[in-house]
Design an enzyme around this catalytic site. Structure first.
Site, PDB file in Angstrom:
ATOM      1  N   LYS A 106       0.828  -1.196   0.000  1.00 40.35           N
ATOM      2  CA  LYS A 106       0.000   0.000   0.000  1.00 40.35           C
ATOM      3  C   LYS A 106       0.873   1.261   0.000  1.00 40.35           C
ATOM      4  O   LYS A 106       0.410   2.333  -0.318  1.00 40.35           O
ATOM      5  CB  LYS A 106      -0.888   0.035   1.271  1.00 40.35           C
ATOM      6  CG  LYS A 106      -1.766  -1.172   1.447  1.00 40.35           C
ATOM      7  CD  LYS A 106      -2.442  -1.071   2.841  1.00 40.35           C
ATOM      8  CE  LYS A 106      -2.998  -2.425   3.231  1.00 40.35           C
ATOM      9  NZ  LYS A 106      -3.476  -2.407   4.619  1.00 40.35           N
ATOM     10  N   GLY A 107       2.120   1.108   0.401  1.00 32.92           N
ATOM     11  CA  GLY A 107       2.970   2.256   0.687  1.00 32.92           C
ATOM     12  C   GLY A 107       3.133   3.272  -0.427  1.00 32.92           C
ATOM     13  O   GLY A 107       3.271   4.460  -0.178  1.00 32.92           O
ATOM     14  N   GLU A 164       7.933   2.347  -6.032  1.00 26.14           N
ATOM     15  CA  GLU A 164       7.961   1.870  -4.643  1.00 26.14           C
ATOM     16  C   GLU A 164       8.107   3.057  -3.696  1.00 26.14           C
ATOM     17  O   GLU A 164       8.604   4.117  -4.074  1.00 26.14           O
ATOM     18  CB  GLU A 164       9.125   0.865  -4.512  1.00 26.14           C
ATOM     19  CG  GLU A 164       9.366   0.287  -3.138  1.00 26.14           C
ATOM     20  CD  GLU A 164       8.242  -0.557  -2.571  1.00 26.14           C
ATOM     21  OE1 GLU A 164       7.124  -0.022  -2.425  1.00 26.14           O
ATOM     22  OE2 GLU A 164       8.475  -1.731  -2.231  1.00 26.14           O
ATOM     23  N   ASP A 165       7.673   2.862  -2.456  1.00 26.58           N
ATOM     24  CA  ASP A 165       7.795   3.930  -1.466  1.00 26.58           C
ATOM     25  C   ASP A 165       9.213   4.040  -0.910  1.00 26.58           C
ATOM     26  O   ASP A 165       9.800   5.110  -0.892  1.00 26.58           O
ATOM     27  CB  ASP A 165       6.782   3.737  -0.313  1.00 26.58           C
ATOM     28  CG  ASP A 165       6.801   2.327   0.280  1.00 26.58           C
ATOM     29  OD1 ASP A 165       7.577   1.470  -0.202  1.00 26.58           O
ATOM     30  OD2 ASP A 165       6.040   2.073   1.228  1.00 26.58           O
ATOM     31  N   ASP A 193      14.754  -0.782   1.473  1.00 27.35           N
ATOM     32  CA  ASP A 193      15.512  -1.055   2.681  1.00 27.35           C
ATOM     33  C   ASP A 193      16.575  -2.112   2.334  1.00 27.35           C
ATOM     34  O   ASP A 193      17.616  -1.769   1.799  1.00 27.35           O
ATOM     35  CB  ASP A 193      14.488  -1.532   3.732  1.00 27.35           C
ATOM     36  CG  ASP A 193      15.050  -1.618   5.113  1.00 27.35           C
ATOM     37  OD1 ASP A 193      15.239  -0.579   5.741  1.00 27.35           O
ATOM     38  OD2 ASP A 193      15.304  -2.746   5.580  1.00 27.35           O
ATOM     39  N   PHE A 250      13.442   5.022  10.973  1.00 28.18           N
ATOM     40  CA  PHE A 250      12.144   4.507  10.579  1.00 28.18           C
ATOM     41  C   PHE A 250      11.217   5.675  10.259  1.00 28.18           C
ATOM     42  O   PHE A 250      10.933   6.511  11.106  1.00 28.18           O
ATOM     43  CB  PHE A 250      11.531   3.614  11.662  1.00 28.18           C
ATOM     44  CG  PHE A 250      10.449   2.737  11.106  1.00 28.18           C
ATOM     45  CD1 PHE A 250      10.783   1.530  10.503  1.00 28.18           C
ATOM     46  CD2 PHE A 250       9.122   3.139  11.124  1.00 28.18           C
ATOM     47  CE1 PHE A 250       9.793   0.731   9.939  1.00 28.18           C
ATOM     48  CE2 PHE A 250       8.128   2.346  10.561  1.00 28.18           C
ATOM     49  CZ  PHE A 250       8.473   1.139   9.976  1.00 28.18           C
ATOM     50  N   ASP A 262       3.661   3.487   6.406  1.00 31.10           N
ATOM     51  CA  ASP A 262       3.054   3.238   7.713  1.00 31.10           C
ATOM     52  C   ASP A 262       4.018   2.748   8.783  1.00 31.10           C
ATOM     53  O   ASP A 262       5.110   2.265   8.499  1.00 31.10           O
ATOM     54  CB  ASP A 262       1.961   2.177   7.581  1.00 31.10           C
ATOM     55  CG  ASP A 262       2.559   0.768   7.377  1.00 31.10           C
ATOM     56  OD1 ASP A 262       3.404   0.616   6.487  1.00 31.10           O
ATOM     57  OD2 ASP A 262       2.190  -0.144   8.132  1.00 31.10           O
TER      58      ASP A 262
HETATM   59  P1  IMP Z   1      13.008  -4.289   1.576  1.00 32.39           P
HETATM   60  O1  IMP Z   1      12.469  -5.490   0.870  1.00 32.39           O
HETATM   61  O2  IMP Z   1      13.832  -4.693   2.756  1.00 32.39           O
HETATM   62  O3  IMP Z   1      13.720  -3.340   0.679  1.00 32.39           O
HETATM   63  O4  IMP Z   1      11.762  -3.584   2.249  1.00 32.39           O
HETATM   64  C1  IMP Z   1      11.059  -2.578   1.653  1.00 32.39           C
HETATM   65  C2  IMP Z   1       9.746  -2.407   2.369  1.00 32.39           C
HETATM   66  O5  IMP Z   1       9.927  -2.358   3.787  1.00 32.39           O
HETATM   67  C3  IMP Z   1       9.076  -1.096   1.999  1.00 32.39           C
HETATM   68  O6  IMP Z   1       8.262  -1.227   0.866  1.00 32.39           O
HETATM   69  C4  IMP Z   1       8.283  -0.769   3.246  1.00 32.39           C
HETATM   70  O7  IMP Z   1       7.037  -1.405   3.187  1.00 32.39           O
HETATM   71  C5  IMP Z   1       9.090  -1.383   4.375  1.00 32.39           C
HETATM   72  N1  IMP Z   1       9.937  -0.357   5.022  1.00 32.39           N
HETATM   73  C6  IMP Z   1      11.285  -0.250   4.958  1.00 32.39           C
HETATM   74  N2  IMP Z   1      11.731   0.800   5.668  1.00 32.39           N
HETATM   75  C7  IMP Z   1      10.626   1.390   6.198  1.00 32.39           C
HETATM   76  C8  IMP Z   1      10.432   2.565   7.024  1.00 32.39           C
HETATM   77  O8  IMP Z   1      11.363   3.284   7.433  1.00 32.39           O
HETATM   78  N3  IMP Z   1       9.145   2.843   7.339  1.00 32.39           N
HETATM   79  C9  IMP Z   1       8.087   2.098   6.934  1.00 32.39           C
HETATM   80  N4  IMP Z   1       8.220   1.009   6.144  1.00 32.39           N
HETATM   81  C10 IMP Z   1       9.485   0.652   5.789  1.00 32.39           C
HETATM   82 MG    MG Z   2       6.130  -1.203   0.565  1.00 32.08          MG
END
Ligand code: IMP
Ligand code: MG
Length: 174
Positions: free
Chosen positions: A41-42, A97-98, A101, A150, A157
């Site tokens: 949803k982000g 993407e939002d 990480d 964060f 969210d």
């Molecule tokens: P990745 O697969 O580890 O890159 O994770 C990415 C996803 O983790 C994003 O689409 C977010 O949903 C969540 N995420 C990572 N960092 C944050 C943050 O600081 N706040 C909220 N959601 C986060």
């Molecule tokens: Mg996301």
């Protein structure tokens, strides 16, 4: 207890950055059609703003994928909770993407969509935490590079809260 402690980017900061990204995308895809794939949803707020600033033939679709826990390794494939409605074969696809990480979500999603033979496949994220990267992934459009904090707001969210904030804030354990 988790609390919103600071504003990282104001509405004005975000608007200027989204405009900058949109103009870059517009010039890169000049004369082409483009399909924006928003990751739910982000990315819902970001993709809604971004599309309105791109003066091209823009289509939009959404996907929802399961995210990984912090301790999980990147080797598995991403679980698709909601797939695209459209066939992307022969299309210019831009994943929106939002925040990135570890990179695991996008890496897996990218590889999955590539098997469907799009004309081109690129990645766009509003926020990036490069220090947290565990999986190698080339990102074509990055809004803001941020520290390992964060963040919430503008669609993002903490436990499904704060998505409606018009700005991006920092949440901390206080
Ligand atoms: P990745 O697969 O580890 O890159 O994770 C990415 C996803 O983790 C994003 O689409 C977010 O949903 C969540 N995420 C990572 N960092 C944050 C943050 O600081 N706040 C909220 N959601 C986060
Ligand atoms: Mg996301």
């Amino acid at each position: 207890m988790y609390k919103l402690t600071d504003v990282l980017y104001s509405e004005k900061d975000i608007d200027a950055k989204v405009e900058e990204l949109a103009k870059k995308i517009e010039s890169d895809y000049k004369g082409e059609e483009i399909l924006l794939v928003g990751i739910l949803k982000g990315a819902c707020v970001f993709v809604a703003d971004l599309m309105r600033k791109i003066d091209l033939d823009v289509n939009i679709d959404f996907m929802s994928v399961s995210s990984y826990g912090s301790g999980t390794t990147s080797s598995g494939t991403v679980k698709i909770l909601k797939d695209l409605d459209v066939d992307i074969e022969g299309k210019n696809v831009l994943i929106v993407e939002d925040i990135i990480d570890s990179g695991a979500t996008l890496r897996n999603l990218y590889d999955t969509l590539l098997t469907r033979n799009p004309k081109s496949l690129k990645l766009c994220t509003l926020l990036d935490k490069p220090s947290r990267r565990k999986v190698e992934i080339g990102v074509d459009y990055i809004g803001f590079e941020i520290e390992d904090k964060f963040i919430v707001g503008y669609g993002v969210d903490y436990a499904e809260k704060f998505r409606n904030l018009p700005y991006i804030g920092i949440v901390e354990d206080v």
